[in-house]
Design a protein around this motif. Structure first.
Motif, PDB file in Angstrom:
ATOM      1  N   PRO A 165       0.807  -1.232   0.000  1.00 51.78           N
ATOM      2  CA  PRO A 165       0.000   0.000   0.000  1.00 51.78           C
ATOM      3  C   PRO A 165       0.839   1.280   0.000  1.00 51.78           C
ATOM      4  N   ALA A 166       1.934   1.290   0.736  1.00 50.78           N
ATOM      5  CA  ALA A 166       2.791   2.489   0.769  1.00 50.78           C
ATOM      6  C   ALA A 166       3.450   2.715  -0.590  1.00 50.78           C
ATOM      7  N   ILE A 167       3.832   1.650  -1.246  1.00 51.02           N
ATOM      8  CA  ILE A 167       4.458   1.777  -2.565  1.00 51.02           C
ATOM      9  C   ILE A 167       3.440   2.278  -3.583  1.00 51.02           C
ATOM     10  N   ALA A 193      10.970   5.283  -8.378  1.00 52.46           N
ATOM     11  CA  ALA A 193      11.467   4.384  -7.335  1.00 52.46           C
ATOM     12  C   ALA A 193      10.387   3.402  -6.896  1.00 52.46           C
ATOM     13  N   SER A 194       9.160   3.877  -6.731  1.00 52.59           N
ATOM     14  CA  SER A 194       8.086   2.984  -6.310  1.00 52.59           C
ATOM     15  C   SER A 194       7.779   1.954  -7.393  1.00 52.59           C
ATOM     16  N   ILE A 195       7.862   2.367  -8.646  1.00 55.92           N
ATOM     17  CA  ILE A 195       7.627   1.439  -9.751  1.00 55.92           C
ATOM     18  C   ILE A 195       8.726   0.377  -9.787  1.00 55.92           C
ATOM     19  N   GLN A 196       9.960   0.789  -9.588  1.00 55.42           N
ATOM     20  CA  GLN A 196      11.065  -0.166  -9.583  1.00 55.42           C
ATOM     21  C   GLN A 196      10.947  -1.143  -8.415  1.00 55.42           C
ATOM     22  N   MET A 197      10.458  -0.661  -7.283  1.00 53.13           N
ATOM     23  CA  MET A 197      10.254  -1.547  -6.140  1.00 53.13           C
ATOM     24  C   MET A 197       9.173  -2.585  -6.443  1.00 53.13           C
ATOM     25  N   LEU A 198       8.140  -2.168  -7.143  1.00 58.05           N
ATOM     26  CA  LEU A 198       7.106  -3.126  -7.537  1.00 58.05           C
ATOM     27  C   LEU A 198       7.681  -4.205  -8.442  1.00 58.05           C
ATOM     28  N   PHE A 215       2.080   4.926 -17.610  1.00 57.69           N
ATOM     29  CA  PHE A 215       2.415   5.117 -19.022  1.00 57.69           C
ATOM     30  C   PHE A 215       1.942   6.468 -19.543  1.00 57.69           C
ATOM     31  N   SER A 216       1.016   7.092 -18.848  1.00 57.20           N
ATOM     32  CA  SER A 216       0.556   8.414 -19.272  1.00 57.20           C
ATOM     33  C   SER A 216       1.324   9.535 -18.565  1.00 57.20           C
ATOM     34  N   ASP A 217       2.318   9.170 -17.774  1.00 58.11           N
ATOM     35  CA  ASP A 217       3.141  10.177 -17.099  1.00 58.11           C
ATOM     36  C   ASP A 217       3.960  10.948 -18.129  1.00 58.11           C
ATOM     37  N   THR A 218       4.246  12.185 -17.815  1.00 57.90           N
ATOM     38  CA  THR A 218       4.970  13.032 -18.764  1.00 57.90           C
ATOM     39  C   THR A 218       6.467  12.740 -18.801  1.00 57.90           C
ATOM     40  N   HIS A 219       6.996  12.129 -17.750  1.00 60.36           N
ATOM     41  CA  HIS A 219       8.438  11.881 -17.716  1.00 60.36           C
ATOM     42  C   HIS A 219       8.770  10.528 -18.362  1.00 60.36           C
ATOM     43  N   PRO A 220       9.693  10.502 -19.317  1.00 64.23           N
ATOM     44  CA  PRO A 220      10.015   9.250 -20.015  1.00 64.23           C
ATOM     45  C   PRO A 220      10.627   8.176 -19.114  1.00 64.23           C
ATOM     46  N   LYS A 221      11.327   8.569 -18.044  1.00 56.47           N
ATOM     47  CA  LYS A 221      11.920   7.563 -17.157  1.00 56.47           C
ATOM     48  C   LYS A 221      10.859   6.845 -16.338  1.00 56.47           C
ATOM     49  N   VAL A 222       9.772   7.535 -16.023  1.00 57.27           N
ATOM     50  CA  VAL A 222       8.665   6.890 -15.312  1.00 57.27           C
ATOM     51  C   VAL A 222       8.019   5.865 -16.238  1.00 57.27           C
ATOM     52  N   LYS A 223       7.821   6.237 -17.493  1.00 55.59           N
ATOM     53  CA  LYS A 223       7.246   5.305 -18.468  1.00 55.59           C
ATOM     54  C   LYS A 223       8.139   4.084 -18.659  1.00 55.59           C
ATOM     55  N   ALA A 224       9.428   4.319 -18.793  1.00 56.29           N
ATOM     56  CA  ALA A 224      10.367   3.212 -18.992  1.00 56.29           C
ATOM     57  C   ALA A 224      10.395   2.289 -17.777  1.00 56.29           C
ATOM     58  N   SER A 225      10.308   2.856 -16.589  1.00 57.58           N
ATOM     59  CA  SER A 225      10.287   2.039 -15.370  1.00 57.58           C
ATOM     60  C   SER A 225       9.017   1.202 -15.294  1.00 57.58           C
ATOM     61  N   ALA A 226       7.900   1.779 -15.701  1.00 56.10           N
ATOM     62  CA  ALA A 226       6.641   1.031 -15.714  1.00 56.10           C
ATOM     63  C   ALA A 226       6.716  -0.130 -16.707  1.00 56.10           C
TER      64      ALA A 226
END
Length: 148
Positions: free
Chosen positions: A46-48, A62-67, A93-104
């Motif tokens: 839940p915290a992640i 970071a939370s996506i990588q932990m998942l 995947f709809s986040d504006t930052h490409p690193k968040v998308k890549a992590s997802a």
């Protein structure tokens, strides 16, 4: 039990302006994830997932990588939480930052790599494409689901 209380603060440290704080947060998260039990995964989930709403992209990443790393630690516990996890990852995947998308993308790939059901694992890549690129992958995923 302390990890549950500390995890939100640790995730915030990933967005700190200091490289030293971010490096320490990365090291701490790696140690925590390596020591988590299957029950611990269930408790920290839940915290992640809550960190996904943070406006800072590094916290989300970071939370996506932990998942993603949870998929190897406790695949059975994560499998039970997939109805909560997958929608959050597809929102990333709809986040504006490409690193968040890549992590997802990486996290979903890691999660699908531990699927044991042969029917699902055979079409996992097609389903993953539909989640990451709905415009191009949805039709193929629906056809694959119909054939199973």
């Amino acid at each position: 039990p302390y990890v549950i209380v500390l995890l939100p603060s640790l995730l915030q440290c990933f967005s700190d302006t200091s490289n030293h704080v971010r490096a320490a947060a990365t090291h701490s998260a790696d140690v925590i994830m390596s020591k988590l039990s299957a029950h611990g995964v269930k408790l920290v989930l839940p915290a992640i997932l809550q960190a996904f709403v943070d406006p800072a992209w590094r916290t989300k990443q970071a939370s996506i990588q932990m998942l993603g790393s949870m998929s190897h630690l406790a695949p059975k516990q994560l499998a039970g939480a997939l109805p909560k996890v997958v929608p959050k990852l597809t929102e990333a995947f709809s986040d504006t930052h490409p690193k968040v998308k890549a992590s997802a993308q990486q996290a979903l790939t890691e999660i699908t790599s531990v699927i044991r059901n042969p029917e699902v694992s055979s079409i996992a890549s097609t389903l993953l494409l539909a989640l990451t690129d709905p415009a191009d992958g949805t039709l193929a995923a629906l056809e694959a689901l119909i054939q199973t």
